[in-house]
Design a protein around this motif. Structure first.
Motif, PDB file in Angstrom:
ATOM      1  N   GLN A  84      -1.460  11.733 -11.095  1.00  0.00           N
ATOM      2  CA  GLN A  84      -1.743  12.794 -10.124  1.00  0.00           C
ATOM      3  C   GLN A  84      -1.162  14.123 -10.589  1.00  0.00           C
ATOM      4  O   GLN A  84      -1.764  15.167 -10.423  1.00  0.00           O
ATOM      5  CB  GLN A  84      -1.143  12.431  -8.764  1.00  0.00           C
ATOM      6  N   GLN A  90      -2.897   6.419   0.861  1.00  0.00           N
ATOM      7  CA  GLN A  90      -4.304   6.013   0.911  1.00  0.00           C
ATOM      8  C   GLN A  90      -4.595   4.851  -0.014  1.00  0.00           C
ATOM      9  O   GLN A  90      -5.641   4.227   0.099  1.00  0.00           O
ATOM     10  CB  GLN A  90      -5.174   7.193   0.480  1.00  0.00           C
ATOM     11  N   ILE A  91      -3.706   4.609  -0.965  1.00  0.00           N
ATOM     12  CA  ILE A  91      -4.007   3.612  -1.986  1.00  0.00           C
ATOM     13  C   ILE A  91      -3.465   2.258  -1.551  1.00  0.00           C
ATOM     14  O   ILE A  91      -2.259   2.083  -1.405  1.00  0.00           O
ATOM     15  CB  ILE A  91      -3.393   4.024  -3.334  1.00  0.00           C
ATOM     16  N   ALA A 120      -7.600   4.283  -8.997  1.00  0.00           N
ATOM     17  CA  ALA A 120      -6.840   4.400  -7.748  1.00  0.00           C
ATOM     18  C   ALA A 120      -6.627   5.854  -7.373  1.00  0.00           C
ATOM     19  O   ALA A 120      -6.782   6.247  -6.221  1.00  0.00           O
ATOM     20  CB  ALA A 120      -5.493   3.693  -7.886  1.00  0.00           C
ATOM     21  N   VAL A 121      -6.281   6.684  -8.356  1.00  0.00           N
ATOM     22  CA  VAL A 121      -6.021   8.090  -8.049  1.00  0.00           C
ATOM     23  C   VAL A 121      -7.313   8.812  -7.706  1.00  0.00           C
ATOM     24  O   VAL A 121      -7.367   9.589  -6.756  1.00  0.00           O
ATOM     25  CB  VAL A 121      -5.315   8.778  -9.238  1.00  0.00           C
ATOM     26  N   ILE A 163       0.539   6.137 -11.315  1.00  0.00           N
ATOM     27  CA  ILE A 163      -0.324   6.814 -10.345  1.00  0.00           C
ATOM     28  C   ILE A 163       0.245   8.189 -10.030  1.00  0.00           C
ATOM     29  O   ILE A 163      -0.464   9.204 -10.048  1.00  0.00           O
ATOM     30  CB  ILE A 163      -0.485   5.954  -9.067  1.00  0.00           C
ATOM     31  N   SER A 195       0.847  -1.174   0.000  1.00  0.00           N
ATOM     32  CA  SER A 195       0.000   0.000   0.000  1.00  0.00           C
ATOM     33  C   SER A 195       0.881   1.220   0.000  1.00  0.00           C
ATOM     34  O   SER A 195       2.035   1.188   0.417  1.00  0.00           O
ATOM     35  CB  SER A 195      -0.919   0.001   1.222  1.00  0.00           C
ATOM     36  N   PHE A 233      -3.140  -1.709  -2.376  1.00  0.00           N
ATOM     37  CA  PHE A 233      -3.278  -2.743  -3.392  1.00  0.00           C
ATOM     38  C   PHE A 233      -3.541  -4.045  -2.659  1.00  0.00           C
ATOM     39  O   PHE A 233      -2.647  -4.634  -2.081  1.00  0.00           O
ATOM     40  CB  PHE A 233      -2.022  -2.835  -4.239  1.00  0.00           C
ATOM     41  N   HIS A 291      -9.308   6.145  -4.659  1.00  0.00           N
ATOM     42  CA  HIS A 291      -8.566   5.502  -3.579  1.00  0.00           C
ATOM     43  C   HIS A 291      -9.114   4.143  -3.182  1.00  0.00           C
ATOM     44  O   HIS A 291      -8.951   3.711  -2.051  1.00  0.00           O
ATOM     45  CB  HIS A 291      -8.503   6.375  -2.319  1.00  0.00           C
ATOM     46  N   THR A 292      -9.816   3.485  -4.075  1.00  0.00           N
ATOM     47  CA  THR A 292     -10.244   2.128  -3.744  1.00  0.00           C
ATOM     48  C   THR A 292     -10.139   1.259  -4.977  1.00  0.00           C
ATOM     49  O   THR A 292     -10.329   1.727  -6.095  1.00  0.00           O
ATOM     50  CB  THR A 292     -11.681   2.092  -3.213  1.00  0.00           C
ATOM     51  N   LEU A 293      -9.782   0.007  -4.771  1.00  0.00           N
ATOM     52  CA  LEU A 293      -9.684  -0.915  -5.893  1.00  0.00           C
ATOM     53  C   LEU A 293     -10.542  -2.143  -5.649  1.00  0.00           C
ATOM     54  O   LEU A 293     -10.451  -3.127  -6.368  1.00  0.00           O
ATOM     55  CB  LEU A 293      -8.225  -1.317  -6.115  1.00  0.00           C
TER      56      LEU A 293
END
Lengths: 587, 466
Positions: free
Chosen positions: B394, A63-64, A180-181, B390, A60, A66, A184-186
């Motif tokens: 951003q 906040q992201i 993800a960006v 990512i 991880s 995996f 923030h959830t996958l």
């Protein structure tokens, strides 16, 4: 607990063991079979226990996270069961099909790894798991399609498939990045609850591209017909419960977010176009397996039509029924090809003169099922689609597709079930008798599944927790009429031709497939042109650099001449310099 | 702690001294042992996230602010570990001319010292000195151990790298002459804001060009394919695996040290994407296996630059993971290609056919290398790519996703190459064989790529994230 992962363990163990046991061992096929059977038992058990999900954080960042997460909803378990129901039969079929002992270790390893990837995909509950399974599927299918790597067509087909897969993989990766960006959830269940934003449209379009590459939808569809150069059991597996189903399934489990984003028309349009494209190509194709491949494209398109209409049970009904009859048809065509000494042109292939030849009979069962004739399972699968489309603008198109598919499959089976004539007769008869038992019996078992799968018609919507699919007389009549019309047309058109070769008939090559293939060639030509241009630039830049170096060297030589070590030169230079200075000072 | 760290310098130096008197056969063994020892030490530093924040300094030219100062930080731990893996592999598996064992091993050790120095120096001047030593080592590796056209390629390499080094030196002198007036990196980090903006810009441009040449990025990349084509296998391995990372490391430092640099990050990112896409198209026209692999280096370094230029911590982390992944992958690819060349005496994909039956391990390693290059999950490249993109998304929005185009093209072309290599309507005849140590090399590097791909926290832990 992690029950759902237990289903994967036996196949995983079988894959590892087939590598470990090596070339010489005669046990590999039994190990693979035992692994698949154990997995089947576990996945049947899972249907009854409804397991919890398992979550493992891979890594991880802020906040992201995996996370590898499994999902064990009914739709996941259904796919898991389907894969495991087909896998043992494919392995039994392969026991007869793969003759060379030196190929066994590699073959069963790849087959088990392929099944394993699809099983992982089936129970995937988060995008990192999905992408892992997705790319594993791509790689194992690449190695399986190119299994006979000494055949140029096989490696070319494998490469074509892999090129499409690479496009799909990159799109899926991009989609994961965007989601993800932005969110923030996958986790897939969390994604389904998201609110649409512009970023989500981008992500979902990328997901669609990925799904279309795997499910052979337009414009990425032509890899599937080329993939026929792989071993036939692989085709049977790839077209029934694995690989091509992955794209449809991915859209199915993400359907709530597609609905929220109002992207269903895209899915519907592509599905309908591909269904038409596939059925029209199958109509004029002569390669025994390619007819089936185009028919797979058509069926995947129909499933997307159902999903595009928002009906998961309809899509899953065809998803379920198609698995069995498509696997059966591929098994049958593998046996028939073997009996006809690996001939692939249906106009040059023959069935058996014995009316009791069960290879031909079971294949006919599969064909009737594909043509959607009551009461075989295929009828219920296609019925569910027309049920979902009934009353919409698309319904006539779906009926037309039904008619075309009935037409081409009866054309196909019509040629294949001809009685052999002439000098080949005894040879082909003998060949049919010597087809390995493993192939024949697995085909019988699959035919039984095709017949009895119809019983699941009422069970499936209940299992998925949706409203039942009602049997309406008008729709049944319309659909059966379309199927019978297809049969009648096939009989009228090909009755006379059946005895002759089709080689002169201009109708009998896939025009549309060629169009799409030339489209691909166009893309390749553009890329090659770009490559030529950049390469020119590269060469020009290299030349420029050489000139610059040449200039440096020339300057060096010039300066070097001044210092040649001869006192006379120095003296003269000194005197000239002195003269210049004196002149400057004097004037 | 303090006792073990200097050994990482002392061991290669001692080994070089031993080489002076050793026979050819023993030279190889000494090098292998020495590089293995360095690998163990750097592995220890890596796994303990060794952080030597206080510099070990020896005053050298105090009037110019030059002291031999060494410090480590998480970034250098990772890069040290990468360098020692690649160099150990080059020492143990690089196919070497038996005539020149001493020379090639000595150059490898010199390069090792240089790489360790670059990644640990705390003083810009020392950074420059070690950088130059690495360039010199590789120049001789190409010019005296390379293949037929080695002189031209080595000269080209030298011209480019000397130009880069000159720019680096100018940049360093500009920093020293600026109001910041220091070459110590730790001090510079706090005083750099004193430097007036136009002056900073000048520093950023000179250093930026130096690093872009070394990485290499698009208009400055011409030396790399030629150098690779002529370099011996171990030279190619360390060239792409380690030397190109000097520039990337420098770029990270540049963005950290010069406040103004961050305003120009978007141009660096644009150049990186252009460089990647351009090289992917040029790669499609190549038929020499070594040149193909050389162009994938430019593509991957472009992606890594994209991560660095995103200036997000996630992008930079991705870039570091990417350097680790790319360094090992490319070393694996060059080792495999070197072995294929040894076995068949041929590197042209138009001529090589059906090599799977006589070089099975090579084909599998090549396929794995292709998977690792295209960033399949469970290879370290996947972790790198997802973090880089990512970060880049951003920073730059959807434009960043253009960076996936060259990756797709690379994948498509490499699968085409595999098809060319394995399809055997006729088979290429093997003329030689490769030994156990090459195969050991494939296994070791595949294991390393997989280990970092499956357990990315090994890398992320060192950086203190995840």
């Amino acid at each position: 607990m992690m029950y759902e992962l237990y289903a994967l363990i036996p196949v995983f163990a079988a894959a590892i063991l087939s590598l470990v046991l090596g070339k010489r061992s005669a046990w590999i096929k039994y190990v693979a079979l035992a692994g698949s059977a154990a997995s089947l038992l576990i996945s049947v058990y899972l249907i009854f226990v409804a397991p919890q999900t398992t979550t493992v954080t891979w890594f991880s960042y802020g906040q992201i996270a995996f996370t590898f997460q499994t999902a064990a909803t009914h739709i996941n378990l259904l796919l898991l069961l389907l894969i495991n129901a087909v896998n043992p039969l494919i392995i039994i079929y392969s026991m007869g099909f793969i003759e060379s002992p030196s190929e066994q270790s590699r073959y069963y390893f790849l087959l088990s790894a392929f099944a394993l990837s699809m099983m992982l995909f089936a129970i995937s509950g988060s995008l990192p798991t999905t992408i892992l399974a997705w790319e594993m599927l791509g790689i194992t299918s690449y190695l399986l399609i190119g299994f006979w790597y000494s055949k140029p067509e096989a490696t070319a087909a494998a490469r074509k498939a892999m090129t499409m897969m690479v496009i799909g993989d990159c799109s899926l990766l991009a989609a994961v990045v965007v989601i993800a960006v932005s969110y923030h959830t996958l986790i897939i269940s969390a994604i389904n609850l998201l609110q649409p934003t512009p970023a989500l449209y981008l992500a979902l379009s990328l997901v669609l591209v990925a799904a279309f590459t795997k499910s052979a939808q337009l414009p990425f569809s032509e890899w599937l017909s080329d993939a026929m150069d792989g071993p036939t059991p692989v085709s049977a597996f790839l077209h029934s419960s694995t690989m091509v189903k992955a794209g449809v399934f991915l859209i199915a489990i993400l359907l709530p977010i597609f609905i929220a984003a109002k992207m269903l028309p895209v899915i519907l349009a592509v599905g309908l176009a591909t269904a038409l494209y596939g059925s029209l190509n199958a109509l004029t194709e002569r390669h025994i397996k390619k007819v089936l491949a185009y028919s797979t494209m058509e069926e995947m398109g129909l499933m997307l039509v159902a999903l595009g209409l928002g009906s998961i049970p309809a899509a899953m009904m065809l998803f379920l029924m198609q698995t069995f009859y498509k696997a059966l048809l591929f098994m049958g065509s593998g046996s028939i090809m073997k009996a006809n000494s690996e001939e692939t042109d249906i106009s040059l292939m023959y069935g058996s003169s014995s009316r009791k030849n069960l290879i031909i009979i079971t294949t006919i069962v599969g064909a009737i099922s594909l043509a959607a004739i009551f009461p075989l399972s295929g009828f219920f699968g296609k019925y569910a689609i027309s049920y979902a489309a009934y009353g919409t603008f698309y319904y006539p198109v779906i009926l037309l597709i039904g008619l075309i598919s009935s037409f081409y499959i009866f054309r196909w089976i019509g040629f294949l079930s001809r009685k052999p004539t002439g000098k080949n007769k005894t040879k082909i008869e003998l060949e049919y008798k010597t087809i390995p038992r493993a192939m024949v019996y697995s085909q019988y078992a699959m035919a039984a599944l095709v017949i009895f799968a119809a019983l699941l018609f009422t069970r499936l919507p209940a299992y998925l927790g949706s409203a039942p699919i009602a049997l309406k007389p008008t729709e049944i009549i319309l659909e059966s009429a379309a199927a019978l019309a297809g049969l009648a047309i096939a009989y009228i058109v090909y009755r006379k031709w059946a005895a002759k070769s089709l080689s002169g008939a201009r109708l009998n090559r896939p025009y549309l497939g060629n169009v799409l293939n030339s489209g691909y060639s166009g893309v390749v030509i553009v890329a090659q042109a770009a490559s030529r241009v950049t390469n020119r630039i590269e060469i020009a830049m290299n030349k420029g650099v050489s000139y610059a170096f040449g200039f440096l060297i020339a300057t060096g030589k010039l300066v070097g001449k001044m210092e040649d070590g001869k006192p006379n030169t120095y003296m003269i230079a000194f005197l000239i310099g002195l003269a210049v200075i004196i002149l400057i000072f004097v004037t | 702690m303090i006792q073990i760290f200097p050994l990482i310098f002392i061991i290669p130096v001692l080994a070089m001294m031993l080489l002076y008197r050793a026979s050819d056969e023993r030279a190889r063994r000494v090098t292998v042992v020495a590089t293995a020892a360095v690998l163990l030490i750097s592995g220890y530093l890596f796994f303990t996230s060794y952080n030597l924040s206080e510099t070990i300094g020896i005053s050298y030219l105090p009037s110019l602010g030059i002291n031999i100062a060494i410090a480590t930080n998480p970034i250098s731990d990772i890069l040290l570990f990468l360098a020692s893996i690649v160099i150990f592999m080059a020492a143990i598996a690089g196919t070497k001319d038996s005539q020149n064992q001493k020379l090639s091993n000595a150059l490898l050790l010199l390069f090792e010292i240089s790489a360790i120095g670059v990644f640990t120096s705390a003083n810009l001047f020392i950074f420059f000195m070690f950088w130059e030593a690495g360039v010199v080592a590789l120049f001789f590796m190409i010019s005296s151990l390379g293949s037929v056209n080695r002189k031209v390629a080595a000269f080209k390499f030298l011209m480019y790298e000397v130009f880069a080094a000159a720019m680096l030196l100018i940049g360093i002198l500009l920093i020293f002459e600026s109001p910041a007036h220091t070459l110590n990196m730790a001090t510079l980090a706090t005083t750099a804001s004193l430097i007036p903006v136009p002056y900073q810009l000048l520093i950023v441009i000179t250093l930026g060009i130096a690093f872009a040449i070394n990485m290499p990025l698009f208009p400055f990349h011409l030396w790399l394919p030629d150098a690779h084509t002529e370099a011996p296998t171990e030279g190619s391995m360390v060239l792409s695996g380690v030397l190109t990372k000097f520039g990337a490391y420098g770029l990270i430092l540049l963005f950290r040290l010069m406040p103004i640099a961050s305003q120009y990050a978007i141009y660096v990112a644009a150049l990186a994407i252009i460089s990647s896409i351009y090289s992917s198209f040029v790669m499609m026209k190549q038929t020499d296996l070594k040149r193909i692999i050389a162009y994938t280096t430019i593509i991957e370094m472009g992606i890594i630059t994209l991560g660095i230029a995103s200036l997000t911590s996630i992008g930079t982390t991705g870039a570091l993971v990417g350097m680790m992944a790319h360094g090992i992958t490319i070393a694996l690819m060059f080792l495999v290609v070197g072995s294929i060349y040894n076995i068949f005496g041929e590197r042209d994909i138009r001529v090589l056919k059906g090599i799977a039956s006589s070089a099975k391990a090579e084909v599998y390693a090549f396929i794995y290398g292709t998977l690792a290059t295209t960033g399949v999950p469970t290879t370290a490249t996947f972790v790198a790519e997802i973090l880089i993109f990512i970060g880049a998304y951003q920073a730059f929005g959807a434009y960043a996703l253009l960076g996936l185009v060259p990756i797709a093209i690379t994948g498509a072309y490499l699968y085409f190459v595999i098809q060319k290599l394995v399809t055997s309507s006729s088979e290429s005849k093997p003329v030689d064989y490769v030994g156990f140590w090459q195969r050991f090399g494939y296994g070791f590097m595949i294991a390393a790529i997989a280990a970092f791909g499956i357990f990315p926290f090994l890398l992320l832990k060192v950086l203190g994230v995840g």
